[in-house]
Design a protein around this motif. Structure first.
Motif, mmCIF file in Angstrom:
data_model
loop_
_atom_site.group_PDB
_atom_site.id
_atom_site.type_symbol
_atom_site.label_atom_id
_atom_site.label_comp_id
_atom_site.label_asym_id
_atom_site.label_seq_id
_atom_site.Cartn_x
_atom_site.Cartn_y
_atom_site.Cartn_z
ATOM 1 N N LEU A 10 0.651 -0.737 0.080
ATOM 2 C CA LEU A 10 0.009 -0.288 -0.361
ATOM 3 C C LEU A 10 0.597 1.049 0.510
ATOM 4 C CD1 LEU A 10 -2.766 1.121 0.451
ATOM 5 C CD2 LEU A 10 -2.200 0.713 2.777
ATOM 6 N N ILE A 12 1.808 5.318 -1.681
ATOM 7 C CA ILE A 12 1.018 7.163 -2.121
ATOM 8 C C ILE A 12 1.250 7.498 -3.307
ATOM 9 C CG2 ILE A 12 0.721 9.268 -1.731
ATOM 10 C CD1 ILE A 12 -0.810 7.667 0.797
ATOM 11 N N LEU A 27 5.085 5.334 -7.154
ATOM 12 C CA LEU A 27 4.459 4.822 -5.108
ATOM 13 C C LEU A 27 5.053 5.075 -4.287
ATOM 14 C CD1 LEU A 27 2.104 2.037 -6.116
ATOM 15 C CD2 LEU A 27 1.014 3.935 -6.178
ATOM 16 N N SER A 52 -3.296 10.209 -3.476
ATOM 17 C CA SER A 52 -4.140 9.049 -3.665
ATOM 18 C C SER A 52 -3.471 7.989 -3.006
ATOM 19 C CB SER A 52 -5.299 8.826 -4.914
ATOM 20 O OG SER A 52 -4.094 8.295 -5.948
ATOM 21 N N ALA A 53 -4.217 6.279 -2.224
ATOM 22 C CA ALA A 53 -3.395 5.753 -1.438
ATOM 23 C C ALA A 53 -2.886 4.934 -2.711
ATOM 24 C CB ALA A 53 -4.020 5.263 -1.277
ATOM 25 N N TYR A 55 -2.435 0.780 -4.016
ATOM 26 C CA TYR A 55 -1.792 -0.912 -4.066
ATOM 27 C C TYR A 55 -0.563 -1.294 -5.801
ATOM 28 C CZ TYR A 55 -4.722 -1.822 0.053
ATOM 29 O OH TYR A 55 -5.078 -1.775 0.661
ATOM 30 N N THR A 138 -6.651 -0.465 -6.563
ATOM 31 C CA THR A 138 -7.274 0.444 -5.796
ATOM 32 C C THR A 138 -8.669 0.277 -4.943
ATOM 33 O OG1 THR A 138 -8.596 2.136 -6.559
ATOM 34 C CG2 THR A 138 -6.564 2.961 -6.224
#
Length: 140
Positions: A10, A12, A27, A52-53, A55, A138
């Motif tokens: 996970l 950002i 990321l 935003s988050a 994976y 996501t």
């Protein structure tokens, strides 16, 4: 979200560099930067934006392991660390590399490769991951 990918991180979204068809998505996973190459359609579909988050999912067989720092490669993700665990099998082996940035990366390689590279706990190694081999996800 459940997945069979051994590597699930996970992070950002640090940046998105949009091209004509694909976008490069970087990321930040607790200080480890992973670069993924996905379609522009996927960027929109996933609702990705800076901050935003998201994976990063990486299957263990997609991770290439090397130990020679003089080798040049085109893989965007070159993650150096120390082998923390090896699980040899009859034909293949699992190698876990504790990255210098923190997160562990799991690779599935042949037993011959494990032995020829001299991989064992404490050995310096690099996990190579092509940007196109990272699946971005996501939560819906």
């Amino acid at each position: 979200m459940l997945s069979s990918a051994r590597n699930q991180f996970l992070g950002i979204v640090k940046s998105i560099d949009q091209g004509a068809v694909n976008s490069e998505v970087i990321l930040d996973v607790n200080g480890l930067e992973l670069t993924a190459m996905i379609t522009n359609h996927s960027v929109v579909h996933l609702g990705l934006a800076t901050g935003s988050a998201a994976y990063a999912l990486i299957k263990a067989p997609s991770v290439i392991v090397l130990t020679d720092s003089t080798i040049k490669t085109s893989a965007r993700n070159q993650i150096w660390g120390t082998v923390s665990r090896c699980e040899p099998g009859a034909v293949n082996a699992i190698v876990v590399i504790a990255s210098d940035a923190g997160p562990e990366i799991t690779a599935s390689i042949t037993l011959d490769s494990l032995n020829s590279l001299g991989l064992a706990p404490g050995v310096r190694a690099c996990a190579l991951i092509k940007a196109s081999q990272i699946i971005v996800a996501t939560k819906s």
